[in-house]
Design an enzyme around this catalytic site. Structure first.
Site, short mmCIF file in Angstrom:
data_model
loop_
_atom_site.label_atom_id
_atom_site.label_comp_id
_atom_site.label_asym_id
_atom_site.label_seq_id
_atom_site.Cartn_x
_atom_site.Cartn_y
_atom_site.Cartn_z
N ASP A 20 -3.76 -6.37 7.73
CA ASP A 20 -4.42 -6.76 6.60
C ASP A 20 -4.94 -7.95 6.43
O ASP A 20 -4.49 -8.93 7.22
CB ASP A 20 -3.30 -6.60 5.42
N HIS A 37 -13.70 -7.05 9.72
CA HIS A 37 -13.29 -5.92 10.35
C HIS A 37 -13.62 -5.89 11.99
O HIS A 37 -12.77 -5.47 12.86
CB HIS A 37 -13.78 -4.66 9.85
N SER A 65 -6.50 3.74 5.62
CA SER A 65 -5.55 4.63 4.97
C SER A 65 -6.27 5.67 4.03
O SER A 65 -7.50 5.45 3.79
CB SER A 65 -4.59 3.65 3.85
N ASP A 67 -6.19 6.19 0.88
CA ASP A 67 -6.59 5.42 -0.14
C ASP A 67 -7.89 4.65 0.07
O ASP A 67 -8.66 4.29 -0.81
CB ASP A 67 -5.53 4.84 -0.88
N LEU A 131 2.80 1.77 27.36
CA LEU A 131 2.56 1.91 25.86
C LEU A 131 2.23 3.09 25.23
O LEU A 131 1.09 3.53 25.50
CB LEU A 131 1.72 0.45 25.56
N ARG A 181 3.60 -6.99 8.25
CA ARG A 181 2.50 -6.87 7.56
C ARG A 181 1.74 -8.15 7.55
O ARG A 181 2.51 -9.28 7.40
CB ARG A 181 2.48 -6.59 6.23
#
Ligand code: IPE
Ligand code: IPE
Ligand code: MG
Length: 244
Positions: A20, A37, A65, A67, A131, A181
């Site tokens: 974020d 971004h 997301s 949303d 990974l 986060r």
């Protein structure tokens, strides 16, 4: 052979990151949110490279997301274009570095070119054993749980482990050990709600585009300093409790 390699990864930690702060990082610099971004993609590269040395076997990154469709059309399109570019340009280096890529979330609302690029990238990297990188796109933890519940309802019986496989879309996926986060926000925003039942939470003010290997190491240090009890008692207390 593949399942053996995979189970080895599952003995290592599962870290989820809510990446974020891209927009704020950019606007504070007088740049467009898109530049934030783009800078965020660089941070993804750094973290994916550093993760295996930090004892991380599974890394789930929240990229978009369900949303986030609410954002302006231009931002959504720019994010989709970045995702497509990442999926196509990165496959080579991911496979060279033994990274297995999976994308979680809904695919039916993604542009066809992206859905196809996801399939190609997943197939090309399927043998990666260093990974397991999972990127969450059009992802909602609550939607994942609802759709698992609908599928479980059609079954005769469903154990907790079988239900977990329906939620995660994988077999025996390791629970999340640590959720990170960035950007100072302290919420989960519908990320891995089932998988994070006993996850440790780590919040940092660092904006995602600035996040680097040192920040990841710092988060891991914090994680290793925690005492995880899973509802029980710490070992020393358990021994004392025998005489209870
Ligand atoms: C995270 O950065 C990336 C996505 C959610 C796609 P944001 O775009 O949420 O950045 P802020 O929170 O507005 O700063
Ligand atoms: C969560 O960030 C989603 C991703 C990082 C992809 P948001 O920026 O969308 O979350 P809220 O709206 O601040 O909770
Ligand atoms: Mg945000």
């Amino acid at each position: 052979m593949q399942s053996g390699l995979r189970s080895k990864l599952e003995t290592k930690l599962h870290v989820g990151i809510i990446m974020d702060g891209n927009g704020r990082w950019a606007t504070r610099r007088g740049l467009s949110r898109l530049r934030g971004h783009e800078a965020g993609v660089e941070a993804i590269r750094r973290v994916v490279e550093a993760a295996p040395q930090q004892g991380i076997g599974t890394l789930t990154l929240f990229a978009f997301s369900s949303d986030n469709w609410r954002r302006p059309k231009a931002e959504v399109s720019a994010l989709m274009a970045l995702l497509l570019a990442y999926l196509t340009s990165e496959v080579r280096s991911l496979t060279d570095n033994g990274v297995r890529l999976s994308v979680i979330g809904r695919r039916d609302r993604l542009p066809n070119a992206i859905a196809a690029a996801i399939e190609r990238a997943e197939a090309a990297s399927a043998d990666g054993a260093a990974l397991h990188l999972r990127i969450a796109v059009d992802y909602s933890a609550r939607d994942a749980i609802v759709s698992a519940a609908i599928r479980a309802g059609a079954m005769q019986a469903c154990s907790r482990a079988a239900f977990a496989d329906l939620v995660t879309g994988a077999q025996n996926l390791r629970d999340v050990d640590l959720v990170i986060r960035t950007s100072g926000e302290r919420r989960l925003s519908d990320f891995l709600l089932w998988e994070s039942a006993y996850a440790e939470l780590y919040f940092t003010d660092r904006m995602w585009p600035d996040f680097d290997a040192d920040d990841l190491a710092e988060a891991m240090r914090s994680f290793h300093g925690r005492e995880r009890r899973f509802g029980g008692l710490q070992p020393a207390a358990s021994e004392l409790a025998i005489g209870f």
